[in-house]
Scaffold this motif. Structure first.
Motif, PDB file in Angstrom:
ATOM      1  N   LEU A 261       0.829  -1.204   0.000  1.00 47.64           N
ATOM      2  CA  LEU A 261       0.000   0.000   0.000  1.00 47.64           C
ATOM      3  C   LEU A 261       0.867   1.259   0.000  1.00 47.64           C
ATOM      4  O   LEU A 261       0.548   2.243  -0.670  1.00 47.64           O
ATOM      5  N   PHE A 262       1.965   1.226   0.738  1.00 43.85           N
ATOM      6  CA  PHE A 262       2.866   2.380   0.780  1.00 43.85           C
ATOM      7  C   PHE A 262       3.475   2.617  -0.607  1.00 43.85           C
ATOM      8  O   PHE A 262       3.621   3.773  -1.051  1.00 43.85           O
ATOM      9  N   ALA A 263       3.798   1.529  -1.286  1.00 47.39           N
ATOM     10  CA  ALA A 263       4.357   1.657  -2.639  1.00 47.39           C
ATOM     11  C   ALA A 263       3.320   2.213  -3.617  1.00 47.39           C
ATOM     12  O   ALA A 263       3.680   2.848  -4.619  1.00 47.39           O
ATOM     13  N   GLN A 264       2.046   1.992  -3.337  1.00 44.75           N
ATOM     14  CA  GLN A 264       0.978   2.504  -4.199  1.00 44.75           C
ATOM     15  C   GLN A 264       0.618   3.955  -3.904  1.00 44.75           C
ATOM     16  O   GLN A 264      -0.274   4.511  -4.544  1.00 44.75           O
ATOM     17  N   GLY A 265       1.303   4.560  -2.944  1.00 46.55           N
ATOM     18  CA  GLY A 265       1.067   5.966  -2.643  1.00 46.55           C
ATOM     19  C   GLY A 265       0.261   6.255  -1.399  1.00 46.55           C
ATOM     20  O   GLY A 265      -0.100   7.404  -1.151  1.00 46.55           O
ATOM     21  N   TRP A 266      -0.033   5.221  -0.617  1.00 44.09           N
ATOM     22  CA  TRP A 266      -0.740   5.481   0.641  1.00 44.09           C
ATOM     23  C   TRP A 266       0.160   6.280   1.581  1.00 44.09           C
ATOM     24  O   TRP A 266       1.384   6.153   1.556  1.00 44.09           O
ATOM     25  N   GLU A 267      -0.472   7.067   2.461  1.00 46.42           N
ATOM     26  CA  GLU A 267       0.267   7.968   3.335  1.00 46.42           C
ATOM     27  C   GLU A 267      -0.252   7.867   4.772  1.00 46.42           C
ATOM     28  O   GLU A 267      -1.411   7.509   4.995  1.00 46.42           O
ATOM     29  N   PHE A 268       0.624   8.214   5.679  1.00 43.12           N
ATOM     30  CA  PHE A 268       0.210   8.350   7.072  1.00 43.12           C
ATOM     31  C   PHE A 268      -0.159   9.812   7.302  1.00 43.12           C
ATOM     32  O   PHE A 268       0.642  10.719   7.053  1.00 43.12           O
ATOM     33  N   ARG A 269      -1.383  10.027   7.759  1.00 40.15           N
ATOM     34  CA  ARG A 269      -1.865  11.386   7.930  1.00 40.15           C
ATOM     35  C   ARG A 269      -2.512  11.533   9.315  1.00 40.15           C
ATOM     36  O   ARG A 269      -2.928  10.552   9.933  1.00 40.15           O
ATOM     37  N   VAL A 270      -2.575  12.760   9.787  1.00 44.93           N
ATOM     38  CA  VAL A 270      -3.201  13.063  11.077  1.00 44.93           C
ATOM     39  C   VAL A 270      -4.391  13.975  10.835  1.00 44.93           C
ATOM     40  O   VAL A 270      -4.255  15.048  10.238  1.00 44.93           O
ATOM     41  N   THR A 271      -5.567  13.551  11.270  1.00 45.14           N
ATOM     42  CA  THR A 271      -6.799  14.320  11.080  1.00 45.14           C
ATOM     43  C   THR A 271      -7.342  14.754  12.436  1.00 45.14           C
ATOM     44  O   THR A 271      -7.522  13.928  13.333  1.00 45.14           O
ATOM     45  N   GLY A 272      -7.573  16.032  12.568  1.00 44.33           N
ATOM     46  CA  GLY A 272      -8.163  16.549  13.798  1.00 44.33           C
ATOM     47  C   GLY A 272      -9.680  16.514  13.733  1.00 44.33           C
ATOM     48  O   GLY A 272     -10.288  16.824  12.704  1.00 44.33           O
ATOM     49  N   LEU A 273     -10.295  16.087  14.844  1.00 46.25           N
ATOM     50  CA  LEU A 273     -11.752  16.016  14.909  1.00 46.25           C
ATOM     51  C   LEU A 273     -12.304  17.260  15.601  1.00 46.25           C
ATOM     52  O   LEU A 273     -11.705  17.791  16.535  1.00 46.25           O
ATOM     53  N   THR A 274     -13.433  17.721  15.125  1.00 49.39           N
ATOM     54  CA  THR A 274     -14.140  18.839  15.735  1.00 49.39           C
ATOM     55  C   THR A 274     -15.608  18.453  15.860  1.00 49.39           C
ATOM     56  O   THR A 274     -16.018  17.364  15.445  1.00 49.39           O
ATOM     57  N   GLU A 275     -16.412  19.342  16.414  1.00 45.73           N
ATOM     58  CA  GLU A 275     -17.836  19.055  16.509  1.00 45.73           C
ATOM     59  C   GLU A 275     -18.451  18.933  15.125  1.00 45.73           C
ATOM     60  O   GLU A 275     -19.354  18.135  14.899  1.00 45.73           O
ATOM     61  N   GLU A 276     -17.957  19.752  14.186  1.00 42.69           N
ATOM     62  CA  GLU A 276     -18.499  19.708  12.823  1.00 42.69           C
ATOM     63  C   GLU A 276     -17.947  18.527  12.027  1.00 42.69           C
ATOM     64  O   GLU A 276     -18.629  17.950  11.180  1.00 42.69           O
TER      65      GLU A 276
END
Length: 607
Positions: free
Chosen positions: A533-548
């Motif tokens: 998956l990493f070779a296919q371009g997958w990335e580790f990302r951080v997403t912040g959660l909010t009420e919306e």
């Protein structure tokens, strides 16, 4: 003590176990020192409510049970004293033992005489016992406080080595007092003391050497090793104690140190089993000792008891440490932390109670105050240091740096990308690999690395594991990942060690017992799947959660994403198996492994 119906011995012993282990579990959930709750539990069921009286419900076996438990606790403490782990703390430990023990004896006796108002005879005997600082208390405090390596080593070694020395100091002082009060032969008493100490040293070293040779040469099958260990400890303790009372503590400590420094292949398993047994024994001893207290005797204490405790905590202990460590290269901050950290524990209460009774038997009236004074000192120091050690360490700058982080074992390309994601999220991270080339990418990114086997002795000395709360084994070697997580699980907690899924783990032929390996990582992905998956371009990302923008919207936006971890507002790290129960807490961030989407609209906080 309030009167109550006598308990059957079996019921009484069961009650001790339930209260002791229950207090440990409750303390863990509440994040407070366990010994505080154990002291409170024993005091409530004993002196306050009168539900449990060890002398009444268990009988004459109470004293030998406590003596044997203390011996096993000290032996297990000796097992932690590997000379190779001392390194730069060796000089400080030597000074705290050679200079600190006699100086602490003198200052403690002065505090007892002028503070508590005891006579010189009782003060001399009790002052010797007060040399000890309690390994049963220090160990859980160090686990919670997360000190840096050197002050932690100093406190641990001082506590364990000085425990038998304190008991022997009390024996020496009592022998002198006994000669004075009974007109016994002083030369004969001195000879008896010398012979007893010599026998203890010889018995401890011989028992340790014989045990090591038996294990190393295969004279003992694996399933007999732990039972033989217990029997050997009891035999060494009993043999030495028969020659000189309390010298058995020295014998079992020497025995434990000998085994710890013999490089046995099965040493780790032996030590872990002993640690589990010690948790039970410490719990039981504290309950027994506090339940044995008498409210009338405690009521006889006056304001001088408070003066005595203040002199010990604020004068005797700091002065002992500062004088002992003069001329060493320890920074003043580390000296200050050690100087104001001197909790007392099981050995102090047990030995003090024993010698208090013996002093009363030879006609010293104020010896009846020894046991309650010991209880007060233990209670105050345990509560004081239990709640102040960690804040003081942070204030002095000698705590492990930063928030508890994550240790990644394996330096592949995608593991390096994961480490970088943690780093961007301000989560402390260390990436380890035995292949120097695999760490090149991490070094170029400025990430902390360790080159070598994370299970090696070099890692034990070079890596401050207290900085990391979680271990994730991500190498391409499934067997090594299982070995790492199995080995480190007792230290970090089994819930805090994870590993990439093993190839073929779902088949009966390759399935392993639940006792081996760690929790599944990345929703049960294998190393090969993550690499693809990493070779296919997958990335580790951080997403912040909010009420919306909550979990539901994130999952709808990235249905293919693999949840890696959640990061709380205060940096707390969790590795859930899926997104159930994550919630929509304000400030919560999700670290995930997702395919890159260049055509999508950006979401809040760098999703």
């Amino acid at each position: 003590m309030a009167e109550g119906a006598a308990l059957a011995p079996v019921t009484a012993i069961a009650l001790v176990g339930v209260l002791g282990v229950g207090a440990q579990l409750w303390a863990w959930r509440m994040n407070i020192p366990a010994i505080v709750l154990m002291l409170a539990a024993g005091f409530v069921v004993g002196p306050v409510l009168g539900l449990f009286d060890p002398a009444r419900d268990i009988g004459p076996l109470t004293t030998p049970m406590i003596a044997i438990a203390v011996a096993i606790i000290l032996f297990e403490g000796g097992l932690t004293l590997s000379f190779s782990s001392l390194r730069d703390a060796a000089r400080g430990v030597l000074r705290l033992v050679v200079i600190g023990a006699p100086l602490g004896w003198l200052l403690s006796a002065l505090a007892l005489h002028y503070g508590a108002g005891l006579g010189w005879e009782t003060a001399a005997v009790f002052g010797g016992i007060m040399i000890v600082t309690g390994p049963t208390v220090i160990a859980p405090l160090l686990r919670g406080a997360r000190l840096s390596r050197r002050p932690a080593q100093l406190l641990q070694w001082e506590a364990i080595v000085n425990d038998p020395i304190g008991a022997l100091a009390a024996v020496l002082a009592f022998s002198v007092v006994q000669v004075i009060y009974t007109s016994a032969d002083g030369a004969e008493a001195a000879l008896h003391l010398g012979v007893g100490i010599a026998v203890a040293l010889i018995v401890g070293a011989a028992a340790g050497a014989l045990l090591v040779q038996s294990f190393r040469r295969g004279w003992v099958p694996e399933y007999i090793k732990v039972p033989l260990l217990f029997v050997s400890v009891l035999a060494a303790f009993a043999l030495s104690d028969a020659v000189l009372h309390e010298s058995g503590l020295l014998a079992v400590t020497v025995m434990g140190i000998w085994v710890a420094n013999s490089d046995l292949p099965s040493f780790t398993e032996l030590r872990r089993f002993k640690e589990h047994a010690t948790v039970l024994l410490v719990s039981g001893v504290f309950i027994l000792l506090t339940a044995s207290l008498d409210l009338e005797t405690l009521g006889a204490l006056t304001w001088r008891a408070a003066l005595f405790v203040a002199l010990v905590v604020l004068v005797a202990r700091p002065l002992t440490v500062f004088v002992s460590l003069l001329g060493t290269d320890l920074p003043w901050r580390e000296r200050a932390l050690i100087a104001f950290t001197g909790p007392r524990g099981v050995v102090l209460v047990a030995v003090a109670g024993l010698f208090g009774e013996r002093l009363q038997q030879i006609g010293i009236a104020d010896a009846e105050l020894v046991a309650p004074l010991a209880f007060v000192l233990v209670t105050v120091t345990v509560v004081l240091h239990g709640f102040t050690l960690a804040p003081m360490a942070r204030f002095l700058g000698v705590a492990a740096k930063g928030r508890p982080g994550v240790l990644l074992v394996g330096g592949s390309g995608w593991a390096t990308a994961l480490a970088e994601a943690f780093h961007r999220a301000e989560v402390p991270v260390l990436i380890s690999d035995a292949n120097h080339l695999r760490l090149r990418g991490a070094r170029e990114l400025g990430l902390p690395t360790f080159y070598g086997d994370i299970l090696s002795e070099s890692a034990e000395h070079s890596v401050e594991l207290a900085q990391y709360a979680t271990v994730v084994a991500l190498s391409d070697n499934d067997a090594y990942n299982t070995l790492v997580t199995t080995d480190l699980a007792p230290e970090f907690g089994r819930e805090n060690v994870l590993q990439i899924k093993r190839e073929g783990a779902d088949t009966a032929r390759h399935a392993l017992p639940a006792t081996l390996g760690g929790r599944p990582f990345a929703q049960c992905a294998t190393h090969r799947e993550m690499a693809q998956l990493f070779a296919q371009g997958w990335e580790f990302r951080v997403t912040g959660l909010t009420e919306e923008y909550g979990v539901d919207k994130w999952r709808a936006d990235r249905p293919e994403a693999r949840l890696i971890a959640t990061i709380g507002p205060r940096g707390t790290l969790r590795f859930p198996g899926d997104d159930d129960g994550i919630g929509n807490a304000e400030g919560l961030r999700i670290l995930h492994f997702s395919p890159a989407k260049k055509d999508r609209q950006p979401v809040p906080q760098g999703a």
